[in-house]
Scaffold this motif. Structure first.
Motif, PDB file in Angstrom:
ATOM      1  N   GLY A   1      -0.595   5.104  11.491  1.00 13.10           N
ATOM      2  CA  GLY A   1      -0.864   6.541  11.618  1.00 13.10           C
ATOM      3  C   GLY A   1      -1.178   7.222  10.302  1.00 13.10           C
ATOM      4  N   HIS A   2      -1.309   6.450   9.242  1.00  9.87           N
ATOM      5  CA  HIS A   2      -1.559   7.011   7.915  1.00  9.87           C
ATOM      6  C   HIS A   2      -2.872   6.470   7.343  1.00  9.87           C
ATOM      7  CE1 HIS A   2       2.733   7.845   8.295  1.00  9.87           C
ATOM      8  NE2 HIS A   2       2.659   8.635   7.239  1.00  9.87           N
TER       9      HIS A   2
ATOM     10  N   ALA B   1     -10.281   8.166  12.297  1.00  5.00           N
ATOM     11  CA  ALA B   1     -11.367   7.369  12.871  1.00  5.00           C
ATOM     12  C   ALA B   1     -12.297   6.767  11.820  1.00  5.00           C
ATOM     13  CB  ALA B   1     -12.165   8.201  13.871  1.00  5.00           C
ATOM     14  N   ASN B   2     -12.560   7.513  10.774  1.00  7.48           N
ATOM     15  CA  ASN B   2     -13.467   6.993   9.750  1.00  7.48           C
ATOM     16  C   ASN B   2     -12.746   6.451   8.522  1.00  7.48           C
ATOM     17  OD1 ASN B   2     -15.862   7.433  11.097  1.00  7.48           O
ATOM     18  ND2 ASN B   2     -15.955   9.589  10.439  1.00  7.48           N
ATOM     19  N   ALA B   3     -11.405   6.368   8.593  1.00  3.37           N
ATOM     20  CA  ALA B   3     -10.656   5.882   7.426  1.00  3.37           C
ATOM     21  C   ALA B   3     -10.920   4.399   7.238  1.00  3.37           C
ATOM     22  CB  ALA B   3      -9.171   6.127   7.625  1.00  3.37           C
ATOM     23  N   PRO B   4     -11.171   3.967   5.995  1.00  2.00           N
ATOM     24  CA  PRO B   4     -11.436   2.559   5.764  1.00  2.00           C
ATOM     25  C   PRO B   4     -10.228   1.672   6.075  1.00  2.00           C
ATOM     26  CG  PRO B   4     -11.325   3.779   3.674  1.00  2.00           C
ATOM     27  CD  PRO B   4     -11.301   4.780   4.780  1.00  2.00           C
ATOM     28  N   ASP B   5      -9.019   2.238   5.948  1.00  2.00           N
ATOM     29  CA  ASP B   5      -7.844   1.398   6.113  1.00  2.00           C
ATOM     30  C   ASP B   5      -6.693   2.170   6.769  1.00  2.00           C
ATOM     31  OD1 ASP B   5      -5.980  -0.617   5.919  1.00  2.00           O
ATOM     32  OD2 ASP B   5      -5.798  -0.534   3.718  1.00  2.00           O
TER      33      ASP B   5
ATOM     34  N   LYS C   1       0.838  -1.208   0.000  1.00  2.88           N
ATOM     35  CA  LYS C   1       0.000   0.000   0.000  1.00  2.88           C
ATOM     36  C   LYS C   1       0.868   1.251   0.000  1.00  2.88           C
ATOM     37  CE  LYS C   1      -4.070  -2.085   0.942  1.00  2.88           C
ATOM     38  NZ  LYS C   1      -4.692  -2.406   2.205  1.00  2.88           N
ATOM     39  N   SER C   2       0.256   2.354  -0.427  1.00  4.72           N
ATOM     40  CA  SER C   2       0.881   3.646  -0.194  1.00  4.72           C
ATOM     41  C   SER C   2       0.208   4.248   1.033  1.00  4.72           C
ATOM     42  CB  SER C   2       0.691   4.567  -1.393  1.00  4.72           C
ATOM     43  OG  SER C   2       1.498   4.135  -2.466  1.00  4.72           O
ATOM     44  N   HIS C   3       0.901   5.182   1.664  1.00  9.70           N
ATOM     45  CA  HIS C   3       0.373   5.766   2.893  1.00  9.70           C
ATOM     46  C   HIS C   3       0.335   7.280   2.772  1.00  9.70           C
ATOM     47  CE1 HIS C   3       1.423   1.726   4.067  1.00  9.70           C
ATOM     48  NE2 HIS C   3       0.648   1.876   5.133  1.00  9.70           N
ATOM     49  N   VAL C   4      -0.789   7.863   3.232  1.00 15.78           N
ATOM     50  CA  VAL C   4      -0.974   9.296   3.043  1.00 15.78           C
ATOM     51  C   VAL C   4      -0.914  10.021   4.382  1.00 15.78           C
ATOM     52  CG1 VAL C   4      -2.559  11.074   2.229  1.00 15.78           C
ATOM     53  CG2 VAL C   4      -2.339   8.931   0.957  1.00 15.78           C
ATOM     54  N   ASN C   5      -0.098  11.085   4.403  1.00 13.81           N
ATOM     55  CA  ASN C   5       0.027  11.950   5.568  1.00 13.81           C
ATOM     56  C   ASN C   5      -0.464  13.338   5.151  1.00 13.81           C
ATOM     57  OD1 ASN C   5       0.814  13.574   7.661  1.00 13.81           O
ATOM     58  ND2 ASN C   5       2.982  12.997   7.608  1.00 13.81           N
ATOM     59  N   LEU C   6      -1.518  13.823   5.802  1.00 15.63           N
ATOM     60  CA  LEU C   6      -2.120  15.092   5.378  1.00 15.63           C
ATOM     61  C   LEU C   6      -1.667  16.289   6.213  1.00 15.63           C
ATOM     62  CD1 LEU C   6      -5.676  13.777   4.456  1.00 15.63           C
ATOM     63  CD2 LEU C   6      -3.793  14.361   2.921  1.00 15.63           C
ATOM     64  N   ASN C   7      -0.606  16.134   6.995  1.00 15.47           N
ATOM     65  CA  ASN C   7      -0.110  17.286   7.759  1.00 15.47           C
ATOM     66  C   ASN C   7       0.283  18.449   6.851  1.00 15.47           C
ATOM     67  OD1 ASN C   7      -0.486  16.101  10.199  1.00 15.47           O
ATOM     68  ND2 ASN C   7       1.673  15.664  10.607  1.00 15.47           N
ATOM     69  N   ARG C   8       0.806  18.135   5.666  1.00 14.42           N
ATOM     70  CA  ARG C   8       1.239  19.199   4.762  1.00 14.42           C
ATOM     71  C   ARG C   8       0.074  19.773   3.945  1.00 14.42           C
ATOM     72  NH1 ARG C   8       5.535  17.714   0.193  1.00 14.42           N
ATOM     73  NH2 ARG C   8       3.578  17.262  -0.879  1.00 14.42           N
TER      74      ARG C   8
END
Lengths: 487, 100
Positions: B90-91, B82-86, A151-158
Motif C-alpha cells: 500500500g506504499h 497505479a503508476n508507481a514503479p514499485d 526499502k523505505s515506504h512512503v505514505n502521502l496521506n499527510r
C-alpha cells in the motif's frame, strides 16, 4: 546549567491547523486511514495539478497568529522550498519565505525552573519574542519498518496537511523556559480551535536550535534538534544538547553546525546531517499561487472572534478570585477546566471554596482517571450546588466528601443524593444533645480524666459524637454542646 | 552572465543529477546563454505593475482562488499507486532512507 555558561535557545513549532481537508486540495486530513488513500493529483504532485488555498486553514492561521501577538501582513507570498526527499512528491514544499503571513509577536507567560522531582521552584512572568509564523504544507511520511526491509515506504496521506510554522526569537535561556513556552502555545492554539495540539500524533512538533556561550560573549555555533514530539522531550533534548556542547567546548573541541535527532529511548541526540550537506532550498515565489492578500476588516473580525486567552484569564483569576499565580495556572490549564471552575463559582457564589474543591478533589480524581473534565460525570452546577449546601449548613464538610464521591462516580445532583442517602446534617440541638449524652455515659473513664485536667480529650468526645451521628451532626454545634456538658 | 563549472556542479547536485565532466562543460556554456536570454526581461520597466492578487479573505468580492474546507473523494490507494514503479504494502517503495 553549569556555572560560567549560558544557553541560547530558539524554537520552531509546527502546528497542524484544524481542518477537515488539506491545505491545497480536498483530500481528507484524517489520520490512521489506509496508506495513500487520501491522495489526489495535487498532493501526489502529478503534472498539471494546481493548488487552491483552503479558507479554513487561512482562518485558523489568522486566529493563531493573533492569539500569540503576531501582526498579520495584509500581503504575503507563497514560496517553493526545493529539496529532494521521497516523502515530498513535488520536489518542493509550498511554504512562505521573505514575505510571511505574520511577524513580530510576543507572549508574556509564567515560567519556572523545576527541582529534581520536576516541581516548579518559583513562577516568574517572562516575555518571549516570536519572529514570525508562516503557512505551509506538510510532507508525507516515510515508514522504515514494513514490507521489503531493504526499502523505505512512503505514505502521502499527510502530504498537504496545513501547518503554521511558528518561529521564536532566540529568547530562551533554559530548557524549562522552552517547555513552558511550547506548553503555552499548545494550550492557546487548542483554546482557539486552531490546532488539536496532540503532540504524540504529531499535530504539534518542535525543532530546537541550541547554542552555548560564556555570558556576555557573542552567540556560539548552534545545532538544530528536529521533530521533538512531546513537551518532556523538548526539555530533555535541550538539556542534553546544552550539556553535550559545554562538554565539547570544555574539552577543547568545536561545535559543528548540524541537524540532530532526539532519540527518546536513549535520552540523547544524534547527528542527522552535517553542514556539508546543508540544504540550499532555492526559495522562489510559487507561481501557482498569487500573493495572498487579506483585508484589515478580516483581521479585525478574527481578533473579535478570539476567546479570552489563557494568560489573560490566568491574570484575571488572580485578581478576581484571589488565587496564587500557581493555582491560577493550574485552574487555567485547559479551557474546559477554567470554564468548569467559573461555573462552580457562579452556582455556589463562593470562589474560595470552589477553588479548594477544584484544586484538591476534582483535579486529583481527574488525574487518577486520566480523563478530560468534560468526560466526567460530575457537573459543575452540581458541585456548585453542593458547596451551597455546605455553606448553609445543610451538610457537613465530611458528608460533602461522600456526596462528592457519589457525584463523581455516578453523577446526579447533591439534593437528590443527600435525600436518598439520608445525609442531611443534624442541626437539631436536642438530637445532638442526646447523642452527646450517650457518648458521655459510654465513656466514664475519659470523662474522669477530662475532669482531672486532660482537656485535650475534648476532641475525643467531639469525634465520638460525630461518628455516632454518622457524620451528620453539625460539628460546631457538637463542639458547643460537649463543652457545656463537660463543664 | 557566465556560469562557472562549479555552479553547474552545485546545481546538478541540488537537482539530483549526475553529470559527466563533458556535460558540466557544455552546460556551463548553454546555461549562460539561457540566463542571458532571460535576462532581457529585466529591460522592461515593471515598477508600476502589480502582481496578480490572491483575494481570499475579507470583504473582497472575488474568492476565485480559495476553497471551502470540504472533503471530496480522493483517488484511493489503488489508483494512487497505479503508476508507481514499485508499490509495496500500500506504499510507494523507495530506496532505503533513514532519518526524517
Amino acid at each position: 546549567m553549569k556555572e560560567g555558561w549560558e544557553a541560547v535557545i530558539g524554537l520552531e513549532v509546527h502546528a497542524q491547523l484544524s481542518t477537515e481537508s488539506k491545505i491545497f486540495c480536498a483530500c481528507s486530513t484524517q489520520v490512521g486511514e489506509e496508506p495513500n488513500s487520501n491522495t489526489c493529483p495535487v498532493c501526489l504532485g502529478l503534472p498539471g495539478a494546481l493548488p487552491v488555498l483552503n479558507r479554513q486553514a487561512l482562518e485558523c492561521a489568522g486566529k493563531a497568529a493573533l492569539a500569540i501577538g503576531l501582526r498579520i501582513n495584509t500581503e504575503s507570498i507563497f514560496a517553493r522550498k526545493n529539496y529532494f526527499y521521497p516523502d515530498l512528491p513535488k520536489g518542493y514544499q509550498i511554504s512562505q519565505y521573505d514575505k510571511p503571513f505574520s511577524e513580530h509577536g510576543t507572549v508574556e507567560i509564567l515560567s519556572a525552573e523545576r527541582d529534581e522531582g520536576g516541581r516548579p521552584i518559583e513562577w516568574k512572568l517572562k516575555r518571549f519574542g516570536i519572529t514570525r509564523a508562516h503557512i505551509e504544507e506538510d510532507a508525507g511520511k516515510s515508514v522504515h519498518d514494513i514490507g521489503d526491509p531493504g526499502k523505505s515506504h512512503v505514505n502521502l496521506n499527510r502530504a498537504g496537511t496545513p501547518l503554521l510554522e511558528i518561529v521564536s526569537e532566540p529568547d530562551f535561556r533554559t530548557s524549562w523556559e522552552a517547555y513552558d513556552y511550547v506548553a503555552y502555545l499548545r494550550r492557546t492554539l487548542q483554546d482557539i480551535g486552531a490546532c488539536d495540539g496532540n503532540m504524540e500524533e504529531g499535530n504539534l512538533r518542535c525543532d530546537a536550535n541550541v547554542s552555548v556561550r560564556r555570558p556576555g560573549e557573542p552567540f556560539g555555533t548552534r545545532t538544530e534538534t528536529k521533530n521533538i514530539n512531546s513537551l518532556r522531550f523538548i526539555q530533555k533534548a535541550i538539556d542534553y544538547e546544552i550539556a553535550r556542547q559545554i562538554h565539547v567546548l570544555e574539552s577543547g573541541g568545536k561545535i559543528e553546525q548540524e541537524t540532530r535527532l532526539w532519540n527518546e529511548k536513549e535520552n540523547r541526540t544524534y547527528t542527522m546531517r552535517s553542514k556539508e550537506d546543508a540544504h540550499d532550498y532555492r526559495y522562489f515565489p510559487e507561481p501557482d499561487l498569487p500573493p495572498l492578500e487579506v483585508s484589515a476588516a478580516w483581521i479585525e473580525g478574527l481578533q473579535n472572534s478570539l476567546p479570552e486567552l489563557p494568560e489573560t484569564r490566568r491574570q484575571r483569576f488572580v485578581k478576581e478570585y484571589e488565587l496564587s499565580p500557581e493555582d491560577a495556572l493550574t485552574l487555567t490549564a485547559s479551557r474546559a477546566i477554567a470554564d468548569f471552575y467559573e461555573t462552580v463559582i457562579e452556582t455556589s457564589g463562593n470562589h474560595k471554596a470552589a477553588a479548594n474543591w477544584m484544586l484538591s478533589e476534582v483535579l486529583r480524581e481527574l488525574k487518577n482517571a486520566d480523563d478530560d473534565i468534560n468526560a466526567s460525570k460530575l457537573a459543575a452546577e452540581n458541585l456548585g450546588a453542593m458547596i451551597r449546601l455546605i455553606d448553609n449548613n445543610t451538610i457537613s464538610g465530611k458528608i460533602a466528601k461522600d456526596v462528592f464521591a457519589e457525584m463523581w462516580a455516578n453523577g446526579g445532583d447533591p439534593d437528590t443524593i443527600i435525600n436518598e442517602k439520608g445525609w442531611v446534617q443534624i442541626t437539631d440541638l436536642a438530637a445532638i444533645e442526646k447523642i452527646v449524652d450517650e457518648v458521655i455515659a459510654n465513656n466514664p473513664k475519659q470523662v474522669e480524666s477530662y475532669k482531672a485536667g486532660r482537656v485535650q480529650l475534648m476532641g475525643f468526645f467531639v469525634g465520638q459524637t460525630l461518628k455516632a451521628s454518622g457524620g451528620k451532626a453539625n460539628p460546631q454545634a457538637v463542639n458547643d454542646i460537649v463543652k457545656t456538658k463537660l463543664g | 552572465m557566465p556560469i562557472s563549472k562549479e555552479e553547474v556542479t552545485k546545481i546538478a547536485t541540488l537537482s539530483n543529477l549526475a553529470l559527466t565532466a563533458e556535460e558540466t562543460g557544455s552546460f556551463s556554456v548553454q546555461l549562460a546563454a539561457i540566463v542571458e536570454y532571460i535576462d532581457q526581461l529585466s529591460e522592461v520597466d515593471i515598477s508600476n505593475v502589480q502582481p496578480w492578487k490572491h483575494r481570499s479573505a475579507g470583504e473582497a468580492p472575488t474568492s476565485y482562488a480559495s476553497r471551502e474546507d470540504r472533503v471530496e473523494p480522493s483517488l484511493g490507494t489503488g489508483i494512487a499507486l497505479a503508476n508507481a514503479p514499485d508499490p509495496d504494502a500500500g506504499h510507494f517503495a523507495v530506496p532505503k532512507v533513514i532519518g526524517g
